[in-house]
Write an enzyme that holds these catalytic residues in place. Structure first.
Site, PDB file in Angstrom:
ATOM      1  N   ASP A   1      83.361 -25.590  30.176  1.00  0.00           N
ATOM      2  CA  ASP A   1      84.006 -24.604  29.681  1.00  0.00           C
ATOM      3  C   ASP A   1      83.408 -24.651  28.231  1.00  0.00           C
ATOM      4  O   ASP A   1      83.753 -25.444  27.488  1.00  0.00           O
ATOM      5  CB  ASP A   1      85.582 -24.996  29.550  1.00  0.00           C
ATOM      6  CG  ASP A   1      86.461 -24.184  28.709  1.00  0.00           C
ATOM      7  OD1 ASP A   1      85.958 -23.288  28.259  1.00  0.00           O
ATOM      8  OD2 ASP A   1      87.649 -24.472  28.725  1.00  0.00           O
ATOM      9  N   VAL A   2      82.753 -23.610  27.862  1.00  0.00           N
ATOM     10  CA  VAL A   2      82.212 -23.281  26.480  1.00  0.00           C
ATOM     11  C   VAL A   2      83.073 -23.268  25.282  1.00  0.00           C
ATOM     12  O   VAL A   2      82.446 -23.574  24.283  1.00  0.00           O
ATOM     13  CB  VAL A   2      81.132 -22.436  26.660  1.00  0.00           C
ATOM     14  CG1 VAL A   2      80.108 -22.390  27.512  1.00  0.00           C
ATOM     15  CG2 VAL A   2      81.927 -20.977  26.617  1.00  0.00           C
TER      16      VAL A   2
ATOM     17  N   ASP B   1      78.965 -22.990  34.176  1.00  0.00           N
ATOM     18  CA  ASP B   1      79.613 -21.652  34.061  1.00  0.00           C
ATOM     19  C   ASP B   1      81.081 -22.405  34.333  1.00  0.00           C
ATOM     20  O   ASP B   1      81.085 -23.716  34.501  1.00  0.00           O
ATOM     21  CB  ASP B   1      79.207 -20.894  35.112  1.00  0.00           C
ATOM     22  CG  ASP B   1      79.813 -19.465  34.837  1.00  0.00           C
ATOM     23  OD1 ASP B   1      81.131 -19.322  34.712  1.00  0.00           O
ATOM     24  OD2 ASP B   1      79.056 -18.392  34.671  1.00  0.00           O
TER      25      ASP B   1
ATOM     26  N   TYR C   1      85.155  -7.589  18.275  1.00  0.00           N
ATOM     27  CA  TYR C   1      84.166  -7.846  19.142  1.00  0.00           C
ATOM     28  C   TYR C   1      82.691  -7.713  18.277  1.00  0.00           C
ATOM     29  O   TYR C   1      82.170  -9.212  18.194  1.00  0.00           O
ATOM     30  CB  TYR C   1      83.707  -6.859  20.288  1.00  0.00           C
ATOM     31  CG  TYR C   1      82.733  -7.131  20.924  1.00  0.00           C
ATOM     32  CD1 TYR C   1      82.694  -8.285  21.915  1.00  0.00           C
ATOM     33  CD2 TYR C   1      81.519  -6.427  20.898  1.00  0.00           C
ATOM     34  CE1 TYR C   1      81.698  -8.499  22.632  1.00  0.00           C
ATOM     35  CE2 TYR C   1      80.407  -6.732  21.686  1.00  0.00           C
ATOM     36  CZ  TYR C   1      80.523  -7.804  22.713  1.00  0.00           C
ATOM     37  OH  TYR C   1      79.263  -7.979  23.267  1.00  0.00           O
TER      38      TYR C   1
END
Length: 251
Positions: A62-63, A36, A155
């Protein structure tokens, strides 16, 4: 135990579905890597798992950043020698307070919800080849298939990208013994990033009324499906999208 001694990396694992999945995996015998950007709640998740007798390790990730993914995978392989399961759970809500057609938020949605999954599949699959195979589970949404009011217009596109990468990834990596599947939740309790219209209790009540089961889903119900797809019980399942929405997507 359904994940005995498997090494599982879960992104966005400090809260919500990610946290429930991390706890569930640990109960099923996995060594859970809690990844995370929120170091405080990430550490809390690890402590919760340890207190319950499970095994967990926190990893800052940090994805959206490829260098961060490289470092994370290297650390997993260095510490544990293998990667068996990757859950690409990290994501942000389609609800925002900057407007449902905000270009800046569109870019943010694509970066956090779609780019992150691409990077996870790219680097996670390389590690799994080293380990002899594995399972990748991506978190999509029913918004990938149907239009919903109150969410940013981009989204659904970000989650449809996840759905498409899941089916394509399944074809790419099947010969390597790597399964790629997705879970598409419907309405769940508000995420910590939920803002704007869909955070309004009155609006949410109208949405719940449209669900055949007349209730929102629980994060544990989603975690249970992720567990099945991560486990060897789904050894002949790849390229699927499992919908968890109380029948919403059927009407």
């Amino acid at each position: 135990m359904r994940l005995r001694d498997k090494v599982a990396l879960i992104t966005g694992a400090s809260n919500g579905v990610g946290r429930a999945t991390a706890a569930t995996f640990a109960c099923e015998g996995a060594m859970v890597v809690v990844a995370d950007i929120d170091d405080v709640t990430g550490a809390d998740t690890v402590e919760e798992i340890h207190s319950a007798g499970g095994r967990a390790h926190y990893l800052h990730l940090d994805v959206t950043d490829e260098a961060s993914w490289r470092t994370a995978i290297e650390e997993v392989l260095s510490h544990f020698g293998r990667l068996d399961v990757l859950v690409n759970n990290a994501g942000i809500s389609g609800s925002c307070d900057t407007g449902l057609t905000s270009t800046d938020y569109f870019d943010r949605l694509m970066s956090v919800n779609a780019r992150s999954v691409f990077l996870g599949i790219k680097h996670g699959s390389a590690a799994m080849r080293h380990s002899g195979g594995g399972s990748i589970v991506n978190l999509s949404s029913i918004s990938a298939s149907i239009g919903l009011r109150g969410v940013h217009i981009g989204y659904g596109a970000s989650k449809a990208a996840v759905k498409s990468m899941t089916t394509t990834g399944a074809v790419h990596y099947a010969a390597d013994g790597i399964r790629v599947n997705a879970v598409a939740p419907g309405m769940l309790p508000p995420m910590r990033t939920t803002r704007g219209t869909s955070s309004d209790p009155v609006f949410r009540a109208t949405q719940v009324d449209a669900i055949p089961m007349k209730r929102v889903g629980e994060v544990q119900e989603v975690a249970n499906v992720v567990l099945f797809l991560a486990s060897d019980e789904s050894s002949y399942v790849t390229g699927t999208e499992t919908v968890v929405d109380g029948g919403w997507n059927s009407v």
